[in-house]
Enzyme design. Structure first.
Site, PDB file in Angstrom:
ATOM      1  N   ASN A 210     -80.102  37.805  66.943  1.00 37.16           N
ATOM      2  CA  ASN A 210     -80.924  37.947  67.434  1.00 37.16           C
ATOM      3  C   ASN A 210     -81.218  39.481  68.166  1.00 37.16           C
ATOM      4  O   ASN A 210     -81.756  39.595  69.887  1.00 37.16           O
ATOM      5  CB  ASN A 210     -81.706  36.924  68.449  1.00 37.16           C
ATOM      6  CG  ASN A 210     -80.255  37.187  69.590  1.00 37.16           C
ATOM      7  OD1 ASN A 210     -78.758  37.309  69.238  1.00 37.16           O
ATOM      8  ND2 ASN A 210     -80.450  36.376  70.859  1.00 37.16           N
TER       9      ASN A 210
ATOM     10  N   HIS B 237     -72.617  25.383  69.624  1.00 35.37           N
ATOM     11  CA  HIS B 237     -73.074  24.444  71.220  1.00 35.37           C
ATOM     12  C   HIS B 237     -73.200  23.285  71.576  1.00 35.37           C
ATOM     13  O   HIS B 237     -74.392  23.165  71.984  1.00 35.37           O
ATOM     14  CB  HIS B 237     -73.379  26.013  71.939  1.00 35.37           C
ATOM     15  CG  HIS B 237     -75.356  26.729  71.518  1.00 35.37           C
ATOM     16  ND1 HIS B 237     -76.320  25.353  71.183  1.00 35.37           N
ATOM     17  CD2 HIS B 237     -75.627  28.254  71.092  1.00 35.37           C
ATOM     18  CE1 HIS B 237     -76.954  25.984  70.297  1.00 35.37           C
ATOM     19  NE2 HIS B 237     -76.925  27.387  70.897  1.00 35.37           N
TER      20      HIS B 237
ATOM     21  N   ASP C  13     -70.590  32.087  72.757  1.00 35.89           N
ATOM     22  CA  ASP C  13     -72.278  32.183  72.285  1.00 35.89           C
ATOM     23  C   ASP C  13     -71.854  33.077  73.745  1.00 35.89           C
ATOM     24  O   ASP C  13     -73.079  33.168  74.610  1.00 35.89           O
ATOM     25  CB  ASP C  13     -72.797  30.764  73.284  1.00 35.89           C
ATOM     26  CG  ASP C  13     -74.501  31.126  72.888  1.00 35.89           C
ATOM     27  OD1 ASP C  13     -74.519  32.191  73.010  1.00 35.89           O
ATOM     28  OD2 ASP C  13     -75.008  30.153  73.034  1.00 35.89           O
TER      29      ASP C  13
HETATM   30  O1  DOR Z   1     -78.381  31.281  76.397  1.00 31.19           O
HETATM   31  C1  DOR Z   1     -78.266  31.257  76.270  1.00 31.19           C
HETATM   32  N1  DOR Z   1     -78.681  32.739  75.269  1.00 31.19           N
HETATM   33  N2  DOR Z   1     -78.647  30.701  74.594  1.00 31.19           N
HETATM   34  C2  DOR Z   1     -78.898  30.917  73.552  1.00 31.19           C
HETATM   35  O2  DOR Z   1     -79.076  30.392  72.668  1.00 31.19           O
HETATM   36  C3  DOR Z   1     -79.379  32.759  73.074  1.00 31.19           C
HETATM   37  C4  DOR Z   1     -78.403  33.436  74.147  1.00 31.19           C
HETATM   38  C5  DOR Z   1     -79.584  34.980  74.199  1.00 31.19           C
HETATM   39  O3  DOR Z   1     -79.091  35.516  73.360  1.00 31.19           O
HETATM   40  O4  DOR Z   1     -79.467  35.396  75.427  1.00 31.19           O
HETATM   41 ZN    ZN Z   2     -77.767  28.952  71.001  1.00 27.11          ZN
HETATM   42 ZN    ZN Z   3     -76.078  32.241  71.244  1.00 22.58          ZN
END
Ligand code: DOR
Ligand code: ZN
Ligand code: ZN
Length: 428
Positions: free
Chosen positions: A90, A230, A303
């Site tokens: 992402n 997660h 994460d």
């Molecule tokens: O807390 C999160 N942050 N969960 C996610 O799935 C994406 C991630 C992010 O890219 O900041």
């Molecule tokens: Zn996620």
């Molecule tokens: Zn993530």
């Protein structure tokens, strides 16, 4: 080539042994090894683990270099004992083409602190509408095996089915951020008694569990591999346990923060606790620990989600979701799993190195500490106690929920193919 003798470390928490590194590989393991011509690392009382492998790291480059870069993220990884990280897709642009995953792969090779294995997006632009070029990303120099729209759920069942069918051809895996989007619209925290008291929009457990149930059944139908990112609820654990008992090819991860923190922390309204999936209840935390211990949950993944101050130092509703985790993960696992007697260090090695490398089909990592193997190693001092100081992080971001909290254990040395990336807790 340089020689390094790690003297007297408890290998995987067992007997004290010497480990001799020659060049990029482990040359000898035993007692009373000769230190001739070698740099000696005195490791009495310390635990030697295979280099940690993270299946879920947000490195933010390209596009959000104000939060993290491949270089700062891999430095943070080395400090935390990681020798390989999987970089989530992402980014901006999204890692949905061979060009972008190759760019991230190249930046990782240039960093030198930690191997970087790019994850490819499942759908174009993470929009969930059209499959990305999965085959081209796999065939690229980056050799992508793990695909994920993480941050978003692949909610369309037909798209998910096609992705599972596609990756099967090259033994790839789809890593799902399980979250039914309609059930989580406007959600701010876990749905439960705390959200009701605070009047914040809730994120029901069923939003996660319903997608996991669907996806394990799809994986079974297609005969493919699915990985669940997660896990955060006791119900998710039950579904994965059922799926495994049925022989479905599913693997699952839990984050360090979901092993330690609960939605009670949201009462502080401090946005460092805002994360997706949200912090849940004590009952969920205990179920996740038990599942990690009994193997229902295969791995710990960070994460690691760096965000700059301006995206976090604001009111709860406006704050970005996510926490940094690379530099504190092993300490949180020691506190929640080792110091509680739920897991020994060999079990930690399985869940933070061996299993993530297997799920990602990553060569050269998660290997036994034995002669001829690549010298990817992490040395941890479990007796250390110290308060977390975000100012000391190598990460570009500081959004940790552990500021000032005393955590056990410290990574003293990390070796990437025989080269020390961390010595006495400091980057080389
Ligand atoms: O807390 C999160 N942050 N969960 C996610 O799935 C994406 C991630 C992010 O890219 O900041
Ligand atoms: Zn996620
Ligand atoms: Zn993530």
């Amino acid at each position: 080539m340089s020689k390094i003798l790690i003297r007297g470390a408890k290998v995987l928490g067992g007997e004290a042994q010497d480990v001799l590194i020659d060049g990029e590989t482990i040359a000898a393991v035993g007692t009373g090894l000769s230190a001739e011509g070698a740099t000696v690392v005195e490791a009495e009382g310390q635990v030697l683990l295979p280099g940690l492998v993270d299946l879920h790291t947000h490195l933010r480059e390209p596009g959000r270099e104000d939060s993290e870069t491949v270089l700062t993220g891999t430095k943070a990884a080395a400090r935390g004992g990681w020798t390989a990280v999987h970089a989530m897709a992402n980014t901006f642009p999204v890692a949905d083409t061979a060009g972008v995953v190759e760019q991230v792969w190249r930046l990782g090779r240039e960093s030198g602190y930690c191997d970087v294995q790019p994850i490819g997006a499942v759908t174009v632009g993470l929009e969930g509408k059209q499959l990305a070029e999965l085959g081209a990303m796999h065939d690229s120099a980056a050799g992508v095996k793990v695909f994920s729209d993480d941050g978003k759920c692949v909610d369309d069942a037909v798209i998910m089915r096609r992705a599972l069918e596609y990756v099967k051809a090259f033994d790839g895996v789809v890593a799902q951020h399980a979250q039914e989007p309609r059930l989580t619209e406007g959600a701010q925290m876990n749905e439960g008694t705390v959200s009701a008291e605070l009047g914040l929009g809730g994120w029901p457990a069923v939003a996660e569990e319903s997608i996991i149930a669907r996806d394990v059944l799809l994986a079974e139908h297609v005969g493919s591999r699915v990985h669940i990112c997660h896990l955060s609820t006791a119900g998710s654990v039950e579904i994965v346990r059922w799926a495994k008992s049925r022989g479905i090819n599913v693997t699952a991860e839990v984050t360090p923060h979901h092993l330690l923190l609960t939605d009670e922390m949201v009462r502080t309204y401090n946005p460092v606790y805002k994360v997706n999936p949200p912090l849940r209840t004590e009952r969920d935390v205990m179920a996740l620990r038990e599942a990690l211990a009994d193997g229902t949950i295969d791995i710990v993944a960070t994460d690691h989600a760096p965000h700059p101050g301006e995206d976090k130092d604001c009111e709860w509703a406006a704050a970005a979701m996510g926490m940094v985790g690379l530099e504190t993960a092993l300490s949180v696992v020691q506190q929640t799993m080792v110091d509680t007697g739920l897991l020994d260090w060999a079990g930690v090695a399985e869940r933070m190195s061996v299993n993530p490398a297997k799920i990602g089909r990553l060569d050269g990592h998660g290997r036994p500490v034995s002669v001829g193997e690549p010298a990817n190693l992490t040395l941890v001092d479990p007796a250390y106690r110290g308060a977390v100081d975000p100012a000391d992080f190598a990460s570009r971001s500081r959004n940790t929920p552990y500021e000032g909290r005393e955590l056990p254990g410290r990574v003293t040395h990390t070796f990437l193919r025989g080269r020390a990336t961390v010595i006495d807790g400091n980057l080389t």
